[in-house]
Design a protein around this motif. Structure first.
Motif, PDB file in Angstrom:
ATOM      1  N   ARG A 282      40.304  45.748  34.280  1.00  0.00           N
ATOM      2  CA  ARG A 282      38.993  45.101  34.151  1.00  0.00           C
ATOM      3  C   ARG A 282      38.078  45.922  33.238  1.00  0.00           C
ATOM      4  O   ARG A 282      37.401  45.382  32.366  1.00  0.00           O
TER       5      ARG A 282
ATOM      6  N   GLU B 138      40.582  44.641  44.165  1.00  0.00           N
ATOM      7  CA  GLU B 138      41.037  45.758  43.349  1.00  0.00           C
ATOM      8  C   GLU B 138      41.641  46.896  44.177  1.00  0.00           C
ATOM      9  O   GLU B 138      42.392  47.706  43.656  1.00  0.00           O
TER      10      GLU B 138
ATOM     11  N   TYR C 251      42.655  36.277  38.509  1.00  0.00           N
ATOM     12  CA  TYR C 251      41.935  37.498  38.129  1.00  0.00           C
ATOM     13  C   TYR C 251      42.151  37.785  36.650  1.00  0.00           C
ATOM     14  O   TYR C 251      41.202  38.018  35.903  1.00  0.00           O
TER      15      TYR C 251
ATOM     16  N   GLN D 143      32.426  44.448  37.969  1.00  0.00           N
ATOM     17  CA  GLN D 143      32.874  43.640  39.106  1.00  0.00           C
ATOM     18  C   GLN D 143      31.974  42.420  39.268  1.00  0.00           C
ATOM     19  O   GLN D 143      32.457  41.321  39.550  1.00  0.00           O
TER      20      GLN D 143
ATOM     21  N   LEU E  97      44.189  47.287  38.611  1.00  0.00           N
ATOM     22  CA  LEU E  97      43.334  46.143  38.285  1.00  0.00           C
ATOM     23  C   LEU E  97      41.951  46.613  37.850  1.00  0.00           C
ATOM     24  O   LEU E  97      41.367  46.047  36.925  1.00  0.00           O
ATOM     25  N   GLN E  98      41.441  47.647  38.490  1.00  0.00           N
ATOM     26  CA  GLN E  98      40.124  48.170  38.112  1.00  0.00           C
ATOM     27  C   GLN E  98      40.148  48.691  36.675  1.00  0.00           C
ATOM     28  O   GLN E  98      39.249  48.390  35.884  1.00  0.00           O
TER      29      GLN E  98
END
Length: 80
Positions: free
Chosen positions: A13, A38, A51, A20, A9-10
């Motif tokens: 993103r 995350e 998300y 964040q 997920l990080q």
């Protein structure tokens, strides 16, 4: 392919050039919540959907079995 099938997920993103803090603002939560999210190894599908949608994406779930065509699951388990 620009996105590897196993992105975290990080990493996802970051590919969207979001911090964040910025994502937290979009989700109306604090930055610490994004950091914890995350790092989680499991979560509710609705949380994952929120998300992804906050980044401008769409969550799709595909089921694959050997020797059969892939099947997309629509709306399963995504009720809040």
């Amino acid at each position: 392919d620009i996105l590897d099938e196993y992105l975290t997920l990080q990493q996802l993103r970051k590919t969207q050039q979001l911090t964040q803090k910025k994502l937290a603002e979009k989700l109306n939560v604090n930055q610490e919540n994004i950091s914890r999210l995350e790092k989680r190894s499991d979560m509710m599908l609705s949380t994952l959907r929120d998300y992804v949608e906050a980044m401008g994406g769409e969550l799709n779930i595909t089921v694959r079995f050997p020797d059969q065509p892939s099947v997309s699951l629509l709306e399963i388990g995504l009720d809040d």
